[in-house]
Scaffold this motif. Structure first.
Motif, PDB file in Angstrom:
ATOM      1  N   GLN A   1       0.836  -1.204   0.000  1.00 59.83           N
ATOM      2  CA  GLN A   1       0.000   0.000   0.000  1.00 59.83           C
ATOM      3  C   GLN A   1       0.868   1.250   0.000  1.00 59.83           C
ATOM      4  O   GLN A   1       2.029   1.226   0.456  1.00 59.83           O
ATOM      5  CB  GLN A   1      -0.911   0.001   1.221  1.00 59.83           C
ATOM      6  N   ALA A   2       0.306   2.317  -0.497  1.00 65.25           N
ATOM      7  CA  ALA A   2       1.014   3.592  -0.484  1.00 65.25           C
ATOM      8  C   ALA A   2       1.456   3.941   0.936  1.00 65.25           C
ATOM      9  O   ALA A   2       0.704   3.739   1.891  1.00 65.25           O
ATOM     10  CB  ALA A   2       0.130   4.699  -1.040  1.00 65.25           C
TER      11      ALA A   2
ATOM     12  N   LYS B   1       4.958   5.257  -3.262  1.00 62.60           N
ATOM     13  CA  LYS B   1       3.843   5.944  -3.904  1.00 62.60           C
ATOM     14  C   LYS B   1       3.351   5.110  -5.088  1.00 62.60           C
ATOM     15  O   LYS B   1       4.123   4.318  -5.655  1.00 62.60           O
ATOM     16  CB  LYS B   1       4.300   7.311  -4.415  1.00 62.60           C
ATOM     17  N   PRO B   2       2.106   5.309  -5.490  1.00 65.78           N
ATOM     18  CA  PRO B   2       1.611   4.562  -6.662  1.00 65.78           C
ATOM     19  C   PRO B   2       2.485   4.761  -7.897  1.00 65.78           C
ATOM     20  O   PRO B   2       2.635   3.831  -8.706  1.00 65.78           O
ATOM     21  CB  PRO B   2       0.202   5.138  -6.857  1.00 65.78           C
ATOM     22  N   GLU B   3       3.078   5.921  -8.042  1.00 63.34           N
ATOM     23  CA  GLU B   3       3.925   6.174  -9.210  1.00 63.34           C
ATOM     24  C   GLU B   3       5.259   5.432  -9.150  1.00 63.34           C
ATOM     25  O   GLU B   3       6.024   5.467 -10.125  1.00 63.34           O
ATOM     26  CB  GLU B   3       4.176   7.686  -9.385  1.00 63.34           C
TER      27      GLU B   3
ATOM     28  N   THR C   1       5.228   2.260  -8.958  1.00 61.63           N
ATOM     29  CA  THR C   1       4.880   0.982  -9.562  1.00 61.63           C
ATOM     30  C   THR C   1       5.643   0.771 -10.856  1.00 61.63           C
ATOM     31  O   THR C   1       5.601   1.608 -11.757  1.00 61.63           O
ATOM     32  CB  THR C   1       3.372   0.900  -9.826  1.00 61.63           C
TER      33      THR C   1
ATOM     34  N   SER D   1      -0.313   0.221  -4.294  1.00 64.79           N
ATOM     35  CA  SER D   1      -1.734   0.558  -4.416  1.00 64.79           C
ATOM     36  C   SER D   1      -2.047   1.830  -3.636  1.00 64.79           C
ATOM     37  O   SER D   1      -1.448   2.109  -2.605  1.00 64.79           O
ATOM     38  CB  SER D   1      -2.594  -0.592  -3.903  1.00 64.79           C
ATOM     39  N   SER D   2      -3.018   2.560  -4.140  1.00 65.98           N
ATOM     40  CA  SER D   2      -3.386   3.837  -3.493  1.00 65.98           C
ATOM     41  C   SER D   2      -4.463   3.629  -2.435  1.00 65.98           C
ATOM     42  O   SER D   2      -5.046   2.573  -2.317  1.00 65.98           O
ATOM     43  CB  SER D   2      -3.862   4.828  -4.537  1.00 65.98           C
TER      44      SER D   2
END
Length: 124
Positions: free
Chosen positions: A13-14, A87-89, A91, A123-124
């Motif tokens: 998770q984020a 962070k999601p970015e 990924t 994941s956000s």
């Protein structure tokens, strides 16, 4: 010649953390600079973090400064990437790569050997 095997990827998770490891085979590990790249879908493969052969110098992409830490253990032939505050970015598929050249090479074509990659999904 050196063979590289990454491990430690996964789903987080984020705000979470992951630690990636790159294990290198061969008796000439110290002759190579081994760094971390990542590639997100539809994007180019970019350098994330670089470390000198003796571990004394490091370079980070602006997007990960203050969150990621690269380290090297020449006794164990490993290079690790500690990733915090994910962070999601972030990924992407993360790759370790070895070069006989200088440790701060940034272009993928400057690297001689690559691992198979490990997926990191945030994941956000």
């Amino acid at each position: 010649q050196v063979q590289l095997v990454e491990s430690g990827g996964g789903l987080v998770q984020a705000g979470g953390s992951l630690r990636l490891s790159c294990a290198a085979s061969g008796r000439t590990f110290s002759a190579y600079a081994v760094n971390w790249f990542r590639q997100a879908p539809g994007k180019e493969r970019d350098l994330v973090a670089a470390i000198s052969r003796n571990g004394g110098r490091t370079i980070y992409a602006d997007s990960v400064k203050g969150r990621f830490t690269i380290s090297r253990d020449n006794a164990k032939n490993t290079v690790s990437l500690q990733m915090n505050s994910l962070k999601p970015e972030d990924t992407a598929v993360y790759y370790c790569a070895a070069t006989v050249g200088t440790y701060y090479y940034t272009r993928p074509d400057e690297y001689n050997f690559w691992g198979q990659g490990t997926q990191v999904t945030v994941s956000s």
